[in-house]
Design an enzyme around this catalytic site. Sequence first.
Site, mmCIF file in Angstrom:
data_model
loop_
_atom_site.group_PDB
_atom_site.id
_atom_site.type_symbol
_atom_site.label_atom_id
_atom_site.label_comp_id
_atom_site.label_asym_id
_atom_site.label_seq_id
_atom_site.Cartn_x
_atom_site.Cartn_y
_atom_site.Cartn_z
ATOM 1 N N GLU A 1 -16.190 -98.548 -21.738
ATOM 2 C CA GLU A 1 -17.167 -97.719 -21.025
ATOM 3 C C GLU A 1 -18.564 -98.320 -21.043
ATOM 4 O O GLU A 1 -19.312 -98.211 -20.055
ATOM 5 C CB GLU A 1 -17.181 -96.310 -21.620
ATOM 6 N N HIS B 1 -10.209 -84.524 -24.560
ATOM 7 C CA HIS B 1 -10.075 -84.490 -23.102
ATOM 8 C C HIS B 1 -10.533 -83.159 -22.524
ATOM 9 O O HIS B 1 -10.044 -82.724 -21.475
ATOM 10 C CB HIS B 1 -8.623 -84.752 -22.688
#
Length: 370
Positions: free
Chosen positions: A105, A175
């Site tokens: 990321e 998540h």
Amino acid sequence: MSLRAARLLTPRNVGRLSRSSPSKIHAPSTPQLISSFSTAEPETTGTTRMNLFTAINEGMRTAMQTDPTAITFGEDVAFGGVFRCSVGLREEFGSSRVFNTPLCEQGIAGFGIGYAAMGGTAIAEIQFADYIFPAFDQLVNEAAKFRYRSGNQWNCGGLTVRTPCGAVGHGGHYHSQSPEAYFTHTPGLKVVMPRGPVDAKGLLLASIRSPDPVIFMEPKVLYRAAVDDVPDEDYEVELGKGEIMRSGTDVTIVGWGGQLRVLEKACDLAEQNGISCELIDLKTLAPWDIELVTESVMKTGKLVVSHEAPLTGGFAAEISSTIQEECFLSLEAPVQRVCGADTPFPLVFEKFYVPDDLKNFEAIKKVMNY
């Protein structure tokens, strides 16, 4: 990525000047369009019925058709993405404009900043908002400060970072998070979260074409649940402007993203008990529409703010503080925050964690009975 491939991806090679150049392609000027969780009826010559992830896909397609330097990239983006938001784009625009990245990321954000700094339009995807934190330094210390530290001589305003966020029913603590408050604390970043397909396409196009870097957060629970008749045309929904979803006189309710589904149910419960609710969708959190919320609270005298993120340091605290400063003499009850718990997001206990319609209804009754 090889040096040769990196050179091929420079904006100079796809025929665009700097982002501040007068030759920049702009979308046609259109009025702000309205959507809700019920079927939208925008004023347009043609619409296509689609869900939220398809509207995101259409927004990116429109951006790439109108801007030859626009590229989109991230983990599994070339294959359509885990939520299918980029499906078909590589086939249409080629692998030099739609491509996968390593599972890094920080690298995704850094590449996007560099490409945007050279005048290009970078649409980066972080696969889940929970995994945006490795890129946090790049976003808050580089992207957000790039224009400021140069005295406006250069910028990376062409960067938009898309990321799915929020509860989905079975995501657990890695998540399901809603990290919007971290980024609203950072001057130089805009933070956007749509609630439905019409807004998703228009807000995404406005974000991509914004002169500032944008964190564009997509409630994953709405990808297939929210359906609208989305205009086929190229349009933008103005950033920084909220919307009154339903008018009322007794209490102001404020939310954004997927939480609006919950708040609509809470308002229905309240109205069955004779309470008139004014429901506001902020759409943009940085900057947020202070004037709209202030005017509403001056009318109703009461405010409830709700989001999935934890209570402490959540964006509801900023709204509550501002309204206390602006509307103190008009408030008839303490501002209520209905938020997630100050714990890691649970799995089997998710239904106890999320601020559902009943919790919000209790907060509405509390301000009404104060």
